[in-house]
Scaffold this active site. Sequence first.
Site, PDB file in Angstrom:
ATOM      1  N   LYS A  71       0.837  -1.204   0.000  1.00 26.94           N
ATOM      2  CA  LYS A  71       0.000   0.000   0.000  1.00 26.94           C
ATOM      3  C   LYS A  71       0.874   1.258   0.000  1.00 26.94           C
ATOM      4  O   LYS A  71       0.490   2.290  -0.524  1.00 26.94           O
ATOM      5  CB  LYS A  71      -0.899  -0.027   1.235  1.00 26.94           C
ATOM      6  CG  LYS A  71      -1.917   1.090   1.307  1.00 26.94           C
ATOM      7  CD  LYS A  71      -2.937   0.791   2.377  1.00 26.94           C
ATOM      8  CE  LYS A  71      -3.862   1.946   2.643  1.00 26.94           C
ATOM      9  NZ  LYS A  71      -4.873   1.600   3.652  1.00 26.94           N
ATOM     10  N   ASP A 193      -6.426   7.367  14.108  1.00 27.57           N
ATOM     11  CA  ASP A 193      -6.257   6.085  13.419  1.00 27.57           C
ATOM     12  C   ASP A 193      -4.778   5.723  13.303  1.00 27.57           C
ATOM     13  O   ASP A 193      -4.050   6.306  12.507  1.00 27.57           O
ATOM     14  CB  ASP A 193      -6.904   6.189  12.022  1.00 27.57           C
ATOM     15  CG  ASP A 193      -6.809   4.889  11.231  1.00 27.57           C
ATOM     16  OD1 ASP A 193      -6.098   3.964  11.666  1.00 27.57           O
ATOM     17  OD2 ASP A 193      -7.453   4.800  10.166  1.00 27.57           O
TER      18      ASP A 193
END
Length: 635
Positions: A71, A193
Amino acid sequence: MPKIVGIDLGTTNSLVATVDSGIPYVIADADGQRLCPSVVHFPAAGAAPVVGLAANRVRVLHPATTAYSVKRFMGRRGADIPREDMLLTYPVRGDGAGPVTIPIHGRDFTPEEISAEVLKKLKFAAEADLGEHVTRAVITVPAYFNDAQRNATKRAGELAGFTVERIINEPTAAALAYGLDRLKEHSKIAVYDLGGGTFDLSILELNAGVFQVLATHGNTRLGGDDLDKRLVDFLAKRIKASGGPELTWPLLARLREAAEAAKIRLSTETETEISLPFLTPDFSFSHRVTRDELERLMRDLIEQTRAHCLRALADAKLEARQLDQVILVGGQTRMPLVRRLVSEWFGCAEFEEERGSLRLGDSFHERSGPLLNTSQNPDEAVALGAAIQAAILSGEFKNLLLLDVTPLSLGLETFGGLMNVIIPRNSTIPVKAGEVFTTAVDHQREMLIHVLQGERERAADNWSLGQFAVQFERAPRGVPRVGVQFEIDANGILHVLARDLKTGAQHVVEMKSAVDVADAEVQRMVEESVEHAFEDLTARRWIEAKLKAQEVLTAAQSGLTECGAELDAAARSQVELAVTELQAALATESPATKTGDVARLKAAHTALDTATQPLADLLMDKAMEAILRQRGVVS
Ligand code: AMP
């Protein structure tokens, strides 16, 4: 209507979720696993790849043919990735403007192709669970993903056989999963997050049932993996000190696995044993680590996230105590230290480590700080939110709309090399904005539309997203008019429209090629814009003053040529002196900084304006005379 699934395509783990009878749930694969490690192993050339947990297990044995954390490379150019990020156990190729590739068994895989293998596995699990073909998906991305990264994610979905209905930001999905749409009107929420590879802090506001992202900030290269590395380095030193073997890649991979497992255990235990039997036939290693020790090793990394929290609050023009809730997302937020620090930074008044959660819809007006809400499973929140968004799209859930923001400003390069912002950073999307531009030079036949993304004043300091030319008929400067409109659609993809307002001829360009799109860290860009704010402003002032001065200089010189001889000697030498001084002021530009003495330039400009007054009068008289002669009033 065919089902739309929600997918969290993570750096470390990926998940697929759906909504059944109004209840969102994460789909387990045939082995009962809900978390699919984003890891792909290629056993041999042309053989089917092994994906997920099975690939993660063989990662130690086959480090060079097992890809993970891809990613980080999605939609990025080789040149934008620091060398150390490419030092993984598998080969990563890419420099310059080309995309990154991963050569395995003589074939160059793109990060999209590898991600597509993970997505195919999730698709397969969803089809088995739902008993139908699944071809539509909502996929989440970190809030900081730029156009190229969002497009690469969409392509990965398509390669896996999905129609990607929506790309949504992870924090927005998480807030949905936490059910925060049920909070009172104008509630403000921070989404913290911290996953395996990225960190994001987003601030959302609930307005008439709509989530609006007020601000987002983060670091695309900070996560649990970096924390693991701290423990790995610490253990490696111990191994060396106790006369252990040289740590080869396979040994390091074993060490990394053991370190991560210990870190996870220390979220619930206060002490744990890390044992690595038979690292070599005659060397075994074991070491006891306490939670305190782990916290000391990792604390400064977690503290790095604080600056992003403060920046996001500042961008949203809020103080922490004005927030109603702080929600935690990402596996790493299970670590007690993360919870303690976040609670401290945001002044969460009643944080209870044991209970850790509160009912939604509670009235918080008595508390002095926001509530730290840990009621949801932080690993699953994003996927569940994506599934809820999918259900909204397919009409299963109604009355909710999602709004995201642009992480960086978008604009155009204008004459003199400056950035002209069209859509400012943190604008709510979808968004449309435009401006009309004209030419700065006589008889220009085309205008270059150079699309930029970034926060710096000079075009060259921003990232180039692409460029194209708009043609028009020759005309004096200032006459052609080109309207440029930027539109960011609901997926965060930018469409640029440029129209010649005279003929109506227009171009629409979608900024989507990963190769055309320069990428670097959003965080770095924002930090640099703050760091260089003073010099950037000086540069803008210089360039603007220089452009105006050059215009006056050209006019004065052509005026002198045309009718200098008719001026009286004193007035003429005044003009000549002022011209010389303006040229000298322009020459103060240093080649290194591309700025010069702005005050001197402005003074010289004013002096030339004053000195050329008699010349301007003379030119005006002559022009009047010419008009009157033309009309036969004088001969
Ligand atoms: P995610 O990207 O959300 O899947 O998060 C993965 C990261 O969370 C990895 O670095 C894991 O090591 C970490 N993680 C998962 N569970 C825990 C836990 N209980 N305590 C600490 N870290 C965890």
